[in-house]
Design a protein around this motif. Sequence first.
Motif, PDB file in Angstrom:
ATOM      1  N   GLU A  75       0.981  -1.282   0.305  1.00 28.06           N
ATOM      2  CA  GLU A  75       0.316  -0.275  -0.267  1.00 28.06           C
ATOM      3  C   GLU A  75       1.227   0.738   0.028  1.00 28.06           C
ATOM      4  O   GLU A  75       1.677   1.570   1.158  1.00 28.06           O
ATOM      5  CB  GLU A  75      -0.738   0.138   1.334  1.00 28.06           C
ATOM      6  CG  GLU A  75      -1.577  -1.368   1.129  1.00 28.06           C
ATOM      7  CD  GLU A  75      -2.826  -1.772   2.414  1.00 28.06           C
ATOM      8  OE1 GLU A  75      -3.326  -0.606   2.281  1.00 28.06           O
ATOM      9  OE2 GLU A  75      -2.145  -2.056   3.253  1.00 28.06           O
ATOM     10  N   SER A  91      -4.664   7.219  -0.224  1.00 27.79           N
ATOM     11  CA  SER A  91      -5.912   7.319  -0.479  1.00 27.79           C
ATOM     12  C   SER A  91      -7.145   7.020   0.056  1.00 27.79           C
ATOM     13  O   SER A  91      -6.778   6.333   1.722  1.00 27.79           O
ATOM     14  CB  SER A  91      -5.956   5.924  -1.071  1.00 27.79           C
ATOM     15  OG  SER A  91      -5.853   4.721  -0.730  1.00 27.79           O
ATOM     16  N   GLN A  92      -8.083   6.945  -0.026  1.00 31.30           N
ATOM     17  CA  GLN A  92      -9.253   6.526   1.412  1.00 31.30           C
ATOM     18  C   GLN A  92      -9.515   5.093   1.530  1.00 31.30           C
ATOM     19  O   GLN A  92      -9.583   5.131   2.499  1.00 31.30           O
ATOM     20  CB  GLN A  92     -10.198   7.491   0.911  1.00 31.30           C
ATOM     21  CG  GLN A  92     -11.714   7.562   1.873  1.00 31.30           C
ATOM     22  CD  GLN A  92     -12.987   7.881   1.354  1.00 31.30           C
ATOM     23  OE1 GLN A  92     -12.994   8.606   0.124  1.00 31.30           O
ATOM     24  NE2 GLN A  92     -14.261   7.919   2.173  1.00 31.30           N
ATOM     25  N   ASN A  93      -9.143   5.067   0.466  1.00 27.09           N
ATOM     26  CA  ASN A  93      -8.832   2.821   0.323  1.00 27.09           C
ATOM     27  C   ASN A  93      -8.788   2.848   1.315  1.00 27.09           C
ATOM     28  O   ASN A  93      -8.531   1.962   2.257  1.00 27.09           O
ATOM     29  CB  ASN A  93      -8.790   1.923  -0.694  1.00 27.09           C
ATOM     30  CG  ASN A  93      -9.691   2.885  -1.769  1.00 27.09           C
ATOM     31  OD1 ASN A  93     -11.338   2.703  -1.420  1.00 27.09           O
ATOM     32  ND2 ASN A  93      -9.922   2.555  -2.516  1.00 27.09           N
ATOM     33  N   THR A  94      -6.500   2.792   1.204  1.00 28.08           N
ATOM     34  CA  THR A  94      -5.936   2.629   2.365  1.00 28.08           C
ATOM     35  C   THR A  94      -6.144   2.681   4.066  1.00 28.08           C
ATOM     36  O   THR A  94      -6.625   2.668   4.791  1.00 28.08           O
ATOM     37  CB  THR A  94      -4.888   3.110   2.476  1.00 28.08           C
ATOM     38  OG1 THR A  94      -4.332   2.627   0.734  1.00 28.08           O
ATOM     39  CG2 THR A  94      -3.866   3.039   3.199  1.00 28.08           C
ATOM     40  N   PHE A  95      -6.829   4.552   3.818  1.00 22.64           N
ATOM     41  CA  PHE A  95      -6.873   5.223   4.805  1.00 22.64           C
ATOM     42  C   PHE A  95      -8.262   3.930   6.153  1.00 22.64           C
ATOM     43  O   PHE A  95      -7.991   3.634   7.186  1.00 22.64           O
ATOM     44  CB  PHE A  95      -7.079   6.115   5.667  1.00 22.64           C
ATOM     45  CG  PHE A  95      -7.940   6.455   6.457  1.00 22.64           C
ATOM     46  CD1 PHE A  95      -7.051   6.995   7.082  1.00 22.64           C
ATOM     47  CD2 PHE A  95      -8.949   6.905   6.662  1.00 22.64           C
ATOM     48  CE1 PHE A  95      -6.919   7.904   8.409  1.00 22.64           C
ATOM     49  CE2 PHE A  95      -9.423   7.901   8.465  1.00 22.64           C
ATOM     50  CZ  PHE A  95      -8.528   8.101   8.475  1.00 22.64           C
ATOM     51  N   ASP A  96      -9.816   3.503   5.341  1.00 25.07           N
ATOM     52  CA  ASP A  96     -10.582   3.176   5.379  1.00 25.07           C
ATOM     53  C   ASP A  96     -10.770   1.594   6.324  1.00 25.07           C
ATOM     54  O   ASP A  96     -10.463   0.960   7.026  1.00 25.07           O
ATOM     55  CB  ASP A  96     -11.271   3.185   4.402  1.00 25.07           C
ATOM     56  CG  ASP A  96     -12.579   4.364   3.711  1.00 25.07           C
ATOM     57  OD1 ASP A  96     -12.469   4.885   4.126  1.00 25.07           O
ATOM     58  OD2 ASP A  96     -12.676   4.548   2.994  1.00 25.07           O
ATOM     59  N   THR A  97      -9.159   0.962   5.260  1.00 26.10           N
ATOM     60  CA  THR A  97      -8.963   0.103   5.482  1.00 26.10           C
ATOM     61  C   THR A  97      -7.659  -0.236   6.667  1.00 26.10           C
ATOM     62  O   THR A  97      -8.202  -0.941   8.091  1.00 26.10           O
ATOM     63  CB  THR A  97      -8.118  -0.874   4.814  1.00 26.10           C
ATOM     64  OG1 THR A  97      -8.553  -1.566   3.019  1.00 26.10           O
ATOM     65  CG2 THR A  97      -7.127  -1.687   4.925  1.00 26.10           C
ATOM     66  N   VAL A  99      -8.464   1.707   9.346  1.00 29.04           N
ATOM     67  CA  VAL A  99      -9.313   2.248  10.421  1.00 29.04           C
ATOM     68  C   VAL A  99     -10.399   1.083  10.817  1.00 29.04           C
ATOM     69  O   VAL A  99     -10.724   0.552  11.961  1.00 29.04           O
ATOM     70  CB  VAL A  99     -10.735   3.802  10.325  1.00 29.04           C
ATOM     71  CG1 VAL A  99     -11.717   3.680  10.766  1.00 29.04           C
ATOM     72  CG2 VAL A  99      -9.456   4.506  10.230  1.00 29.04           C
ATOM     73  N   GLU A 100     -10.174   0.387   9.841  1.00 28.95           N
ATOM     74  CA  GLU A 100     -11.494  -1.259   9.748  1.00 28.95           C
ATOM     75  C   GLU A 100     -10.533  -2.334  10.985  1.00 28.95           C
ATOM     76  O   GLU A 100     -11.186  -2.627  11.563  1.00 28.95           O
ATOM     77  CB  GLU A 100     -11.505  -1.610   8.500  1.00 28.95           C
ATOM     78  CG  GLU A 100     -13.260  -1.940   8.250  1.00 28.95           C
ATOM     79  CD  GLU A 100     -13.050  -2.770   6.795  1.00 28.95           C
ATOM     80  OE1 GLU A 100     -12.889  -3.573   6.519  1.00 28.95           O
ATOM     81  OE2 GLU A 100     -13.916  -1.663   5.193  1.00 28.95           O
ATOM     82  N   GLU A 101      -9.012  -1.970  10.445  1.00 24.90           N
ATOM     83  CA  GLU A 101      -8.410  -2.963  10.929  1.00 24.90           C
ATOM     84  C   GLU A 101      -8.670  -2.970  12.554  1.00 24.90           C
ATOM     85  O   GLU A 101      -8.625  -3.449  13.994  1.00 24.90           O
ATOM     86  CB  GLU A 101      -7.121  -3.130  10.774  1.00 24.90           C
ATOM     87  CG  GLU A 101      -7.649  -3.834   9.145  1.00 24.90           C
ATOM     88  CD  GLU A 101      -5.562  -3.987   8.678  1.00 24.90           C
ATOM     89  OE1 GLU A 101      -5.556  -4.768   7.503  1.00 24.90           O
ATOM     90  OE2 GLU A 101      -4.823  -2.622   8.472  1.00 24.90           O
ATOM     91  N   ASN A 105     -14.494   2.454  13.725  1.00 20.91           N
ATOM     92  CA  ASN A 105     -14.696   2.963  13.355  1.00 20.91           C
ATOM     93  C   ASN A 105     -16.743   3.442  13.630  1.00 20.91           C
ATOM     94  O   ASN A 105     -17.116   3.188  14.421  1.00 20.91           O
ATOM     95  CB  ASN A 105     -15.164   2.471  11.742  1.00 20.91           C
ATOM     96  CG  ASN A 105     -15.264   0.902  12.257  1.00 20.91           C
ATOM     97  OD1 ASN A 105     -14.539   0.574  12.872  1.00 20.91           O
ATOM     98  ND2 ASN A 105     -15.647   0.209  11.034  1.00 20.91           N
TER      99      ASN A 105
END
Length: 105
Positions: A75, A91-97, A99-101, A105
Motif C-alpha cells: 500500500e 488513499s481513502q481506501n487505504t485509510f478505510d482499511t 480504520v477497519e483493522e 470506526n
Amino acid sequence: MTVSGTKRSQRQEQRLATRYDGRRNPGSGNGWLHKNDVRSDRFSFEAKTTTKKSYSLKLDELLAAEKHALISGREMVFVTEIGGRNWMTVSQNTFDTLVEESGDN
C-alpha cells in the motif's frame, strides 16, 4: 537537489525505514526495480522533503507512487516532510482499511 538536500532526504528515508521496520531502496529515483524510497512488508513510501513552507502535491506523483506500490504488492504512503514533521498521505481506501483493522470506526 543540493548536497544538503540529498542528505536531508537520505535521513528522512532512514528514519522511515527504522520506524516502520522497512528498508531504503537505493537509487529509487533512477532505478527500475524498486521505485519508491522505502518499503516495509506492507507499505511502500514515497518520501519528499522541503525546507519551504509549502509543497505542491501533484496527481501524477501520487499515481506513480501508487502504481509502484501496487506492483510490489504494498500500500502506498506519500510522505512529505515540511517544518520538520512528516505528513502522511494515503488513499481513502487505504485509510478505510486502516480504520477497519483498528476497530475505530
